[in-house]
Design a protein around this motif. Structure first.
Motif, PDB file in Angstrom:
ATOM      1  N   ARG B 348      -6.352  -4.549   2.164  1.00 39.52           N
ATOM      2  CA  ARG B 348      -5.074  -4.012   1.658  1.00 39.52           C
ATOM      3  C   ARG B 348      -4.456  -4.980   0.644  1.00 39.52           C
ATOM      4  O   ARG B 348      -3.263  -5.291   0.677  1.00 39.52           O
ATOM      5  CB  ARG B 348      -4.050  -3.739   2.780  1.00 39.52           C
ATOM      6  CG  ARG B 348      -4.519  -2.871   3.919  1.00 39.52           C
ATOM      7  CD  ARG B 348      -4.582  -1.374   3.689  1.00 39.52           C
ATOM      8  NE  ARG B 348      -3.588  -0.758   2.862  1.00 39.52           N
ATOM      9  CZ  ARG B 348      -3.850   0.276   2.059  1.00 39.52           C
ATOM     10  NH1 ARG B 348      -5.082   0.775   1.985  1.00 39.52           N
ATOM     11  NH2 ARG B 348      -2.878   0.817   1.345  1.00 39.52           N
ATOM     12  N   LEU B 349      -5.305  -5.458  -0.263  1.00 42.92           N
ATOM     13  CA  LEU B 349      -4.845  -6.357  -1.322  1.00 42.92           C
ATOM     14  C   LEU B 349      -5.131  -5.741  -2.683  1.00 42.92           C
ATOM     15  O   LEU B 349      -6.005  -4.874  -2.795  1.00 42.92           O
ATOM     16  CB  LEU B 349      -5.560  -7.714  -1.224  1.00 42.92           C
ATOM     17  CG  LEU B 349      -5.327  -8.522   0.042  1.00 42.92           C
ATOM     18  CD1 LEU B 349      -6.187  -9.786   0.024  1.00 42.92           C
ATOM     19  CD2 LEU B 349      -3.852  -8.890   0.195  1.00 42.92           C
ATOM     20  N   GLN B 350      -4.423  -6.189  -3.703  1.00 39.93           N
ATOM     21  CA  GLN B 350      -4.752  -5.758  -5.058  1.00 39.93           C
ATOM     22  C   GLN B 350      -4.875  -6.988  -5.947  1.00 39.93           C
ATOM     23  O   GLN B 350      -4.255  -8.030  -5.687  1.00 39.93           O
ATOM     24  CB  GLN B 350      -3.698  -4.799  -5.621  1.00 39.93           C
ATOM     25  CG  GLN B 350      -2.394  -5.417  -5.966  1.00 39.93           C
ATOM     26  CD  GLN B 350      -1.446  -4.467  -6.705  1.00 39.93           C
ATOM     27  OE1 GLN B 350      -0.438  -4.879  -7.209  1.00 39.93           O
ATOM     28  NE2 GLN B 350      -1.762  -3.201  -6.796  1.00 39.93           N
ATOM     29  N   LYS B 351      -5.679  -6.823  -7.005  1.00 36.63           N
ATOM     30  CA  LYS B 351      -5.848  -7.921  -7.945  1.00 36.63           C
ATOM     31  C   LYS B 351      -5.174  -7.572  -9.264  1.00 36.63           C
ATOM     32  O   LYS B 351      -5.099  -6.407  -9.663  1.00 36.63           O
ATOM     33  CB  LYS B 351      -7.333  -8.222  -8.180  1.00 36.63           C
ATOM     34  CG  LYS B 351      -8.083  -7.158  -8.972  1.00 36.63           C
ATOM     35  CD  LYS B 351      -9.547  -7.586  -9.187  1.00 36.63           C
ATOM     36  CE  LYS B 351     -10.215  -6.782 -10.283  1.00 36.63           C
ATOM     37  NZ  LYS B 351     -10.599  -5.416  -9.883  1.00 36.63           N
ATOM     38  N   ARG B 352      -4.663  -8.609  -9.916  1.00 35.15           N
ATOM     39  CA  ARG B 352      -4.128  -8.471 -11.268  1.00 35.15           C
ATOM     40  C   ARG B 352      -4.537  -9.709 -12.027  1.00 35.15           C
ATOM     41  O   ARG B 352      -4.928 -10.718 -11.422  1.00 35.15           O
ATOM     42  CB  ARG B 352      -2.594  -8.403 -11.255  1.00 35.15           C
ATOM     43  CG  ARG B 352      -2.006  -7.261 -10.455  1.00 35.15           C
ATOM     44  CD  ARG B 352      -0.494  -7.285 -10.507  1.00 35.15           C
ATOM     45  NE  ARG B 352       0.071  -6.219  -9.673  1.00 35.15           N
ATOM     46  CZ  ARG B 352       1.354  -5.867  -9.701  1.00 35.15           C
ATOM     47  NH1 ARG B 352       2.201  -6.469 -10.506  1.00 35.15           N
ATOM     48  NH2 ARG B 352       1.797  -4.897  -8.915  1.00 35.15           N
ATOM     49  N   GLY B 353      -4.435  -9.659 -13.350  1.00 34.75           N
ATOM     50  CA  GLY B 353      -4.647 -10.863 -14.129  1.00 34.75           C
ATOM     51  C   GLY B 353      -3.458 -11.787 -13.927  1.00 34.75           C
ATOM     52  O   GLY B 353      -2.414 -11.352 -13.441  1.00 34.75           O
TER      53      GLY B 353
END
Lengths: 386, 415
Positions: B348-353
């Protein structure tokens, strides 16, 4: 207050009235536009409780001017009308702005409308070696509808429907076709871009902050005749923008087509009980106060490489009541000595008067250019202030 | 403090939107709008069918949920301060969206929007928050940072840690709808409260209209300064009106606790520091939030909150906790593993720059944060990030040693 049989209770403005004048008055300390120069707390205090029948308020009028402080050198208007009634309800603010913008035009002055092309003298003999193209544009608002800053989708669509019907009934040199922005094919779009007819969603914050780009591209479109010399924009910055143009210097013909086309269109709208917004004080009513009166910009693209570098160029333009722009339109620079020269006035003189100034002024400037080419002086030709 | 607001907002609230903040009733200072009920419909010139927006090319949550029936039901309704459905959906009509990114497409103009337009907002909330049903479920609030365990990351991998949220001041309209007077009042209320913060939270306010050139440069160098919004998602919703009037930035002297005033929300609250001590970041976050809340309550104000939706913010995507807890973490090997996205999903994680949302990662360094906002408490979400990031670091270490990694089982949605 009634509008079209319905009462519009402006709940948001009623709520806002609970806050004090001082709390709501905008900070205009860094601003340089006509609205900021005119709007005092006293005027704001007087107008803030008002609402036009359709619900437009003084805050709606000034929002674009609050959000766009302006440029130290360019004086923008900083306000818009949301409907015909805005010019009456908010006259305490708009009359002084109109006076500043339109050379001292008074609230008691009357504006002359003259769309009789036969009253134009000359204009068919501008030298095509210098005058590359000629164009006349104006705007028209349809009575009974609110203006682009304020209109709903339902209204905008009704305006489009009426416009399509009106334009479809034109024939002869005015026979043409309507291209809705959200329904054109890729091929149609390519062609309209190639013809330089296609208009885009406004990006200028002057327009977007006034709410004119809402719901884009719903109910926006372009109509033009088969000859591509008469063009109408629907629901961009005004209900209608009407443009007559052609290559070369025959401004007389461009103006004839302009007047005839406009009058034909107006007749059809009148038949549907939706004539154009007009009154004898402000002439044709448009969204921006700068376009009141004739709303007319008549101009040419003209080669003036020598004259444009002459020390007196600006003064000559001012005296001729003309303005210069780059050939990309307002805010662009000229390229290769080619300028867009057009009338500076809109309100207080008629269509014929304004186009006459362009015709006479451009003719004179081309003669000046020719003199300068021969190395001769133009000092004896500098005109008096018109 | 005698202002026009104490006259307007004086008697007990009776609109049925209860404020039971953190389990305790705030007596005597409940606020309400006395002058207009939620009642009077706005008469329309055209029928709903003529006004219904053309959403055929649209891909946002509003467009997916706004049927002609719902539009017809809600289009004549108005909140007590005059906010309408057309205003709320304008941003979604003007911004059709991207085929791959699904934006929300709608905002709230005030607290009451979430009630008056519930027929549209509830399904949007359910879609956006992965099935959270505001009609039946309750949102837990928990700002007890002592419950976080294992909250210190390996500093060889985690470069910085950050927690942000937003808070709205009850009784004042939200950024899409607020008047200049209301916006200025938000600024006054919050700056007044922040002036009462002490010790490690002691700090200073920099108004956007009044900061000196030096102050501006320093704020830019610290990466604290926010600009006038350029995203049409925000400008079409009216959030940039009257810029920069009543906007500003407050931060503590240590530059680890920062508050934005009147940007996309009344306040955005950020706690951060270099390195991997997420527990300390969250402790400061909770302490600061509670202190600010106490200070505004002393003056008769409170945050917008209810047990159905948690903390009320402008964008429905930020309801609940409004919390994004994240790290900048080096995962050069793991990020190249084809299972990376699946691992993130399951955790339940998200990645971004590292430039924030919509940027790309640089040199294998990612911004990793919680996906969820609503339906789990602050403590639960931060623990999720802590557990998840620890797992990612373990994977990275395994890959360094040439060992294989496992995709973890998916976490349960609502706890």
């Amino acid at each position: 207050i009634k509008f079209g049989g319905f009462f519009f209770k402006n709940c948001h403005n009623d709520y806002k009235m609970k806050f004090s004048l001082d709390e709501e008055f905008p900070d205009l300390s860094l601003h340089n536009n006509h609205m900021a120069k005119v709007l005092t707390k006293e005027i704001y205090g007087k107008l803030r409780a008002k609402s036009t029948p359709s619900g437009f308020t003084v805050d709606d009028v000034i929002q674009t001017g609050v959000d766009n402080p302006g440029h130290p050198f360019i004086m923008t208007v900083g306000c818009v009308a949301g409907d015909e009634e805005s010019y009456e309800a908010f006259k305490d603010l708009l009359d002084p702005i109109i006076s500043d913008r339109h050379g001292g035009y008074k609230p008691t002055d009357k504006h002359k409308t003259d769309l009789n092309f036969e009253n134009l003298k000359g204009g068919d003999d501008l030298d095509p070696n210098y005058v590359l193209s000629s164009r006349v544009r104006t705007g028209r608002s349809i009575k009974g509808f609110t203006l682009p800053p304020h209109n709903s989708r339902g209204e905008r669509r009704a305006i489009q429907d009426l416009s399509i019907e009106a334009l479809a009934s034109l024939d002869g040199e005015f026979k043409g076709k309507y291209y809705p922005l959200d329904g054109m094919t890729d091929a149609e779009q390519e062609q309209l871009i190639a013809d330089h007819f296609l208009f885009d969603k406004p990006v200028s914050p002057l327009l977007t902050c006034a709410g004119m780009a809402r719901d884009w591209p719903d109910a926006r479109g372009i109509w033009h005749n088969e000859n591509k010399t008469f063009l109408v924009w629907v629901n961009e910055e005004d209900h209608l923008r009407v443009i007559s143009m052609q290559k070369g210097g025959n401004m007389k013909e461009v103006f004839r087509r302009f007047c005839v086309g406009l009058q034909k269109i107006e007749e059809i709208f009148k038949k549907h009980n939706h004539g154009f917004m007009w009154n004898e004080h402000l002439g044709y009513i448009l969204t921006c106060p700068s376009n009141l009166g004739t709303g007319l910009r008549g101009g040419v693209h003209v080669k003036l490489p020598k004259l444009s570098t002459h020390a007196k160029f600006e003064e000559i333009l001012t005296r001729l009541r003309l303005q210069k722009r780059g050939t990309g339109g307002v805010d662009t620079a000229s390229v290769g000595g080619v300028f867009d020269i057009s009338n500076a006035d809109r309100l207080g003189s008629s269509e014929v008067d304004q186009v006459q100034l362009v015709v006479d002024g451009v003719k004179l400037m081309v003669e000046m250019e020719k003199k300068l080419e021969k190395g001769e002086s133009i000092d004896g030709m500098i005109p008096a202030q018109k | 403090m005698a202002s026009s607001f104490s006259r307007v907002l004086s008697s007990k609230r009776n609109l049925g939107i209860l404020s039971v903040v953190g389990g305790s009733v705030t007596a005597g200072f409940l606020l309400h709008r006395e002058h207009l009920s939620a009642g009077p419909s706005v008469r329309r010139l055209y029928p709903a069918s003529a006004e219904y927006p053309d959403l055929r090319k649209h891909n946002n949550c509003m467009a997916s949920n706004l049927t002609p029936t719902i539009y017809s039901k809600l289009c004549a309704k108005v909140t007590p301060n005059g906010y309408t459905l057309d205003m709320a959906i304008q941003t979604g009509v003007d911004n059709p969206g991207h085929p791959f990114i699904k934006t929300v497409g709608m905002v709230a103009g005030d607290e009451e929007s979430y009630e008056v337009f519930a027929d549209l907002l509830d399904p949007i909330i359910k879609e956006r928050h992965n099935g959270y049903d505001p009609t039946t479920m309750k949102h837990p609030t928990d700002l007890d940072a002592s419950k976080i365990h294992s909250g210190q990351f390996d500093a060889k991998y985690v470069l910085s840690s950050r927690v942000r949220t937003g808070r709205s001041i009850r009784g004042l309209s939200l950024p899409p709808a607020c008047t200049r007077a209301e916006r200025r009042e938000v600024e006054r209320v919050v700056v007044d409260a922040l002036a009462g913060l002490k010790d490690d939270l002691n700090g200073k306010y920099y108004s956007l209209t009044q900061m000196t050139d030096e102050e501006q440069q320093q704020l830019i160098d610290d990466h604290f300064l926010f600009d006038k919004p350029v995203s049409p998602l925000l400008t079409c919703a009216g959030m940039a009106r009257d810029w920069p009037d009543a906007r500003g930035i407050w931060h503590n002297n240590e530059k680890t606790f920062l508050i934005w005033i009147n940007e996309e929300d009344h306040t955005r609250v950020i706690s951060m520091e270099k390195g991997g001590n997420m527990k300390r970041v969250f402790e400061r976050f909770c302490k600061g939030l509670k202190e600010v809340e106490r200070l505004i309550q002393e003056k008769g104000w409170e945050f917008m909150w209810n047990e159905r939706l948690g903390y009320i913010l402008t964008c429905p995507s930020n309801l609940g906790t409004g919390l994004r807890a994240g790290v900048h973490v080096k995962l050069p090997r793991l990020s190249k593993d084809p299972r990376f996205n699946k691992i993130l999903d399951n955790l339940r994680l998200q990645k971004r720059g590292t430039g924030g949302v919509d940027t790309a990662a640089v040199g294998g360094t990612f911004d990793i944060s919680n996906l969820d906002r609503l339906g789990q408490s602050e403590v639960q979400l931060v623990q999720t990030v802590v557990d998840g990031v620890n797992y990612l670091i373990e994977c990275e270490k395994k890959l360094e040693k040439g060992q294989d990694i496992k995709v973890p089982p998916p976490l349960k949605q609502f706890k």
